[in-house]
Design an enzyme around this catalytic site. Sequence first.
Site, PDB file in Angstrom:
ATOM      1  N   ASP A 459     -40.624   2.314   5.067  1.00 14.85           N
ATOM      2  CA  ASP A 459     -39.860   1.883   3.895  1.00 14.85           C
ATOM      3  C   ASP A 459     -39.385   0.447   4.062  1.00 14.85           C
ATOM      4  O   ASP A 459     -39.354  -0.322   3.117  1.00 14.85           O
ATOM      5  CB  ASP A 459     -38.667   2.810   3.660  1.00 14.85           C
ATOM      6  CG  ASP A 459     -37.748   2.929   4.865  1.00 14.85           C
ATOM      7  OD1 ASP A 459     -38.211   2.722   5.995  1.00 14.85           O
ATOM      8  OD2 ASP A 459     -36.554   3.231   4.681  1.00 14.85           O
ATOM      9  N   ARG A 463     -33.568  -2.398   8.994  1.00 12.28           N
ATOM     10  CA  ARG A 463     -32.360  -1.630   9.285  1.00 12.28           C
ATOM     11  C   ARG A 463     -32.688  -0.424  10.176  1.00 12.28           C
ATOM     12  O   ARG A 463     -33.843  -0.248  10.608  1.00 12.28           O
ATOM     13  CB  ARG A 463     -31.675  -1.198   7.987  1.00 12.28           C
ATOM     14  CG  ARG A 463     -32.479  -0.201   7.180  1.00 12.28           C
ATOM     15  CD  ARG A 463     -31.773   0.129   5.869  1.00 12.28           C
ATOM     16  NE  ARG A 463     -32.532   1.077   5.086  1.00 12.28           N
ATOM     17  CZ  ARG A 463     -32.660   1.023   3.761  1.00 12.28           C
ATOM     18  NH1 ARG A 463     -32.078   0.048   3.083  1.00 12.28           N
ATOM     19  NH2 ARG A 463     -33.360   1.930   3.126  1.00 12.28           N
ATOM     20  N   ASP A 464     -31.698   0.404  10.424  1.00  9.95           N
ATOM     21  CA  ASP A 464     -31.888   1.546  11.316  1.00  9.95           C
ATOM     22  C   ASP A 464     -32.618   2.677  10.582  1.00  9.95           C
ATOM     23  O   ASP A 464     -32.104   3.772  10.423  1.00  9.95           O
ATOM     24  CB  ASP A 464     -30.524   2.038  11.836  1.00  9.95           C
ATOM     25  CG  ASP A 464     -29.540   2.271  10.696  1.00  9.95           C
ATOM     26  OD1 ASP A 464     -29.937   2.124   9.518  1.00  9.95           O
ATOM     27  OD2 ASP A 464     -28.375   2.596  10.977  1.00  9.95           O
ATOM     28  N   GLU A 465     -33.815   2.379  10.111  1.00  6.94           N
ATOM     29  CA  GLU A 465     -34.582   3.356   9.348  1.00  6.94           C
ATOM     30  C   GLU A 465     -36.064   3.188   9.684  1.00  6.94           C
ATOM     31  O   GLU A 465     -36.566   3.903  10.516  1.00  6.94           O
ATOM     32  CB  GLU A 465     -34.292   3.189   7.850  1.00  6.94           C
ATOM     33  CG  GLU A 465     -34.709   4.403   7.061  1.00  6.94           C
ATOM     34  CD  GLU A 465     -33.937   4.600   5.773  1.00  6.94           C
ATOM     35  OE1 GLU A 465     -32.970   3.872   5.523  1.00  6.94           O
ATOM     36  OE2 GLU A 465     -34.312   5.499   5.016  1.00  6.94           O
ATOM     37  N   ASP A 472     -42.647   6.265  -0.658  1.00  8.89           N
ATOM     38  CA  ASP A 472     -42.961   4.841  -0.663  1.00  8.89           C
ATOM     39  C   ASP A 472     -44.453   4.632  -0.419  1.00  8.89           C
ATOM     40  O   ASP A 472     -45.112   3.823  -1.085  1.00  8.89           O
ATOM     41  CB  ASP A 472     -42.141   4.112   0.410  1.00  8.89           C
ATOM     42  CG  ASP A 472     -40.641   4.387   0.288  1.00  8.89           C
ATOM     43  OD1 ASP A 472     -40.272   5.564   0.137  1.00  8.89           O
ATOM     44  OD2 ASP A 472     -39.844   3.450   0.376  1.00  8.89           O
ATOM     45  N   TRP A 535     -42.674  12.278  -3.429  1.00  7.87           N
ATOM     46  CA  TRP A 535     -42.722  11.935  -2.006  1.00  7.87           C
ATOM     47  C   TRP A 535     -43.813  12.791  -1.355  1.00  7.87           C
ATOM     48  O   TRP A 535     -44.818  12.272  -0.866  1.00  7.87           O
ATOM     49  CB  TRP A 535     -41.350  12.193  -1.358  1.00  7.87           C
ATOM     50  CG  TRP A 535     -40.454  10.996  -1.421  1.00  7.87           C
ATOM     51  CD1 TRP A 535     -40.042  10.241  -0.363  1.00  7.87           C
ATOM     52  CD2 TRP A 535     -39.874  10.389  -2.580  1.00  7.87           C
ATOM     53  NE1 TRP A 535     -39.248   9.207  -0.806  1.00  7.87           N
ATOM     54  CE2 TRP A 535     -39.126   9.272  -2.150  1.00  7.87           C
ATOM     55  CE3 TRP A 535     -39.914  10.651  -3.946  1.00  7.87           C
ATOM     56  CZ2 TRP A 535     -38.427   8.445  -3.036  1.00  7.87           C
ATOM     57  CZ3 TRP A 535     -39.210   9.834  -4.829  1.00  7.87           C
ATOM     58  CH2 TRP A 535     -38.489   8.748  -4.367  1.00  7.87           C
ATOM     59  N   GLU A 745     -35.705  -3.799  -2.197  1.00  2.61           N
ATOM     60  CA  GLU A 745     -35.511  -2.362  -2.438  1.00  2.61           C
ATOM     61  C   GLU A 745     -34.863  -2.118  -3.805  1.00  2.61           C
ATOM     62  O   GLU A 745     -35.168  -1.140  -4.470  1.00  2.61           O
ATOM     63  CB  GLU A 745     -34.601  -1.808  -1.339  1.00  2.61           C
ATOM     64  CG  GLU A 745     -34.289  -0.329  -1.463  1.00  2.61           C
ATOM     65  CD  GLU A 745     -33.558   0.202  -0.244  1.00  2.61           C
ATOM     66  OE1 GLU A 745     -32.940  -0.595   0.485  1.00  2.61           O
ATOM     67  OE2 GLU A 745     -33.615   1.421  -0.028  1.00  2.61           O
ATOM     68  N   HIS A 766     -39.004  -4.105   1.081  1.00  5.53           N
ATOM     69  CA  HIS A 766     -39.290  -2.711   0.745  1.00  5.53           C
ATOM     70  C   HIS A 766     -40.462  -2.734  -0.220  1.00  5.53           C
ATOM     71  O   HIS A 766     -40.329  -3.196  -1.339  1.00  5.53           O
ATOM     72  CB  HIS A 766     -38.055  -2.179   0.014  1.00  5.53           C
ATOM     73  CG  HIS A 766     -37.510  -0.913   0.557  1.00  5.53           C
ATOM     74  ND1 HIS A 766     -36.820  -0.847   1.741  1.00  5.53           N
ATOM     75  CD2 HIS A 766     -37.504   0.347   0.058  1.00  5.53           C
ATOM     76  CE1 HIS A 766     -36.413   0.389   1.943  1.00  5.53           C
ATOM     77  NE2 HIS A 766     -36.832   1.148   0.952  1.00  5.53           N
TER      78      HIS A 766
HETATM   79  C1  BGC Z   1     -35.608   4.743   1.902  1.00  4.77           C
HETATM   80  C2  BGC Z   1     -36.485   4.869   0.693  1.00  4.77           C
HETATM   81  C3  BGC Z   1     -36.857   6.312   0.655  1.00  4.77           C
HETATM   82  C4  BGC Z   1     -35.586   7.012   0.283  1.00  4.77           C
HETATM   83  C5  BGC Z   1     -35.737   8.451  -0.027  1.00  4.77           C
HETATM   84  C6  BGC Z   1     -34.346   5.473   1.607  1.00  4.77           C
HETATM   85  O1  BGC Z   1     -33.432   5.387   2.602  1.00  4.77           O
HETATM   86  O2  BGC Z   1     -35.420   3.443   2.274  1.00  4.77           O
HETATM   87  O3  BGC Z   1     -37.411   3.926   0.501  1.00  4.77           O
HETATM   88  O4  BGC Z   1     -37.945   6.668  -0.088  1.00  4.77           O
HETATM   89  O5  BGC Z   1     -34.603   6.794   1.260  1.00  4.77           O
HETATM   90  O6  BGC Z   1     -34.697   8.859  -0.707  1.00  4.77           O
END
Ligand code: BGC
Length: 882
Positions: A459, A463-465, A472, A535, A745, A766
């Site tokens: 995504d 960041r911490d993701e 996505d 998704w 985003e 994003h």
């Molecule tokens: C992500 C999104 C993702 C979404 C789902 C977010 O934190 O960055 O791109 O699809 O969460 O809800």
Amino acid sequence: MLTIKNVTLNYAQELNGVESMPVVGWVIGSDNNNVEQMSWHMQISQDSAFNDIIFDSGTVASGQSQNITLNAIDLKNSTHYFLRVKISDNHGQHSDWSEHATFITGLPGAQWQAEFISAEGPQDNASSKGTLLRKDFTLPDDGAVASVIVHASALGLYKLYVNGKKVGKDELTPGWTSYQHHLLYQTYDLTNLLAAGDNTLAAIVGAGWYKGDMSFNRARNYYGDRTAFICQVVVNYQDGRQVMFGTDESWRGTDSPVLFSEIYDGETYDARREVSGWNTVDCDVAPWRAVDVVASDKSVLGAQGASTVQAIETLSPQALIVTPEGDRVIDFGQNLTGWVEFSVSGRAGDKVILRHFEVLDANGNVYLANLRTAKQRVEYTLSGAQTEVYHPHFTFQGFRYVHVEAWPGEIALENVKAVVVHSQMERTGEFSCSNPDLNQLHHNILWGLKGNFVDVPTDCPQRDERLGWTGDAQIFCRTASYLMQTRNFFAKWLTDLKYDQTPEGGVPHVVPDILTGWSENDRFLSQGTHSAAAWADAAVINPWTLYLMYGDKETLRNQYASMKGWIEFMRTHAVDNKWSYKLQFGDWVALDAKEGSYFGATPNDLTCMAYYSWSTLLFAKAAKALGNEEDYATYSALHGEIVKSFQQEFFTPAGRLAARTQTAHILALHFDLVPERFRARTVETLVELLAEHDGHLVTGFVGTPYFCHVLSENGRAKEAWQLLLKDDFPSWLYQVKAGATTIWEHWDGIKPDGSMWSPDMNSFNHYAYGAIGEWLYRGVAGIDADEEQPGFKHIRIQPVIGGELEWVNARYRSGYGDIAVSWEVKQREVVLRVTVPHNTTATVILPAECRLKDSANMNFNVLNNALQASVGSGEYRFEYSL
Ligand code: BGC
């Protein structure tokens, strides 16, 4: 002259590590037009001179020049193979043999004798240090060795060295997969790195995705709590013998100068702790410790072959800024993913400290808040050697700016560069036009791809993701596949999607799935949600997209059960074809959401059923493509039922769609859920909904990608263009005008007043809204695939001319070669140029009302309310007035 250009193996130029025969394809060169291949002839050999031919197809009467599968070739492991092709065509011409393509075979399952070894102990579970491993070995000097191949992987991340040199160009190996089911190994040819006599194999190993502190939960040790490395060297002798050795308890280990390295947080490196000669024969191993053999399932090992992560390009700093708060900040002028490489001189103990970030705040100061807990911090302690060159080992950063918190003395910008790191893929799409803002938008979409295709489609990279959010990846897949050759990248990720599906066929929100958890102690299961509409549909839409773009049946076949599983999951959770399941994201971050909510106004019921119908339709088509008539019949019927239910549920008898949102209308139109008699009204309402926002979209992840398509495909090209060209908030070009270099985003990541969207979820890289790229290629340039002859064997060319553009130039490098479309408009006079590659055909489609002036001697007929002509390979110029 008939020639063969560019023979590909699994769509790549070169494959290192394959366990079964790759699919073969080639591009045909000829001075003639209307070239069709009549036959091919293929040979495979173990030597590049083709003295020793192990496979000869003979002449095969066939027009197929892509996706050729050869069965039943017995491939020996760890061996170079060479493949060449010649062809004949419909003009009676015969090509010479092509240049050879080459591949090295991998090491299928049972042949792994090496063990996973670790220099970490169980007490290191909380550590993210790097460890070193090494082993000396001897090669005979009698010229008997023909080649030496190594296969390597890790629980964690590794870099492999031979005699002090890094092996291969790959980074962040072995990448990120659903490790417990699917761990990739990389294959390298060591022959030229080795010498007769003593040699040293060495590796540095880090925590990476395997054991590091991952996801917004910041939970570590997701896959395991100890890093380990495995490699197996195969020495091929001239006489055909193979001698193998690899990691075992005889290796030695020690700690490295990497004191800490984590995906989100960066790296701490103390050059004073470098171990002299650690990866060469000149090393005193006395202080090194014994390694542990770590029990880990070797049956999950699989060859990667292609699309590894690499350092792809470098960027120089654009400026050194001193912020109003007095911070020294390097601006690279481009939001990117990778790391900073620098060279520095100073005293032992001096430090370089860098913080990486995406945007300056409204006052021009360092802005770290949107990184959440990710530190993106690199700390390097100098050894005091003359000049020290460094970049981090086991981490990457998403950034445009770098705050230099410490640096010995003055920073000379020529000593600093940004290294752009992503999965290696061939660039296939080019787009430019007379509107510079659109060119910048295209640039931003491309950089969104580069920044987020780091082994997994993520995504965001900062960041911490940085997770493989399925939605996505679904939304962006088609655009990405215009821009780059994504087949191997997505095929790998889809394999993990399949492995991470629930037994019932549910699809996790992220792949590899570190949110729902698999661990026996249920530590992560508390999250417990999966299977959200749009998704989870990546399970079906992405393999189908690869089929459309590449004609790739192999991925379709590999994913077939997974695709079916997902449809069955929805069916199980459906009542009267209306399905629901736990958390749904709906039209995520749409602007018609209630204040403070991420969830757009389009009802989940509608989104779920719309995607259920679409995925079921695509799955039925996939069944047909693979010759599974029974499934085709079953799922076509199911699709019909879902469509009927959708119409009953969401359309009033007078044809009003129950949910009055832009996204609801877009989905209904795009997924063909609108009864024909209501189509005009639905389009009309969508246009009204646009007008209510002064021509702006208020859509989120779900509605945005198809907005322009449904407009232009329903006679509203003018509105599609107006929507694309809006440049005030909210719009694609609003970001461009605000200086974006990647896709944001949020439509209002930086608001018109300069303030930021909430820091808790505000990525500036994003790719999701970059899905508009598909309309640039498929709409504006009009280069479209045909599902009846996928992979651009037959091309539909139907540009949507408009937007007051003077010209457009687009090119897509299909498997068959370049498809080029360019158009120029002057006072409603259009010149359209089209290039159709050999061994394909195209249908050129022009507006019914246009007046043709030069038809390039092609016969245009009126069909489906348009002027259509079928053309063979060649270059064409058409002239018409609008
Ligand atoms: C992500 C999104 C993702 C979404 C789902 C977010 O934190 O960055 O791109 O699809 O969460 O809800």
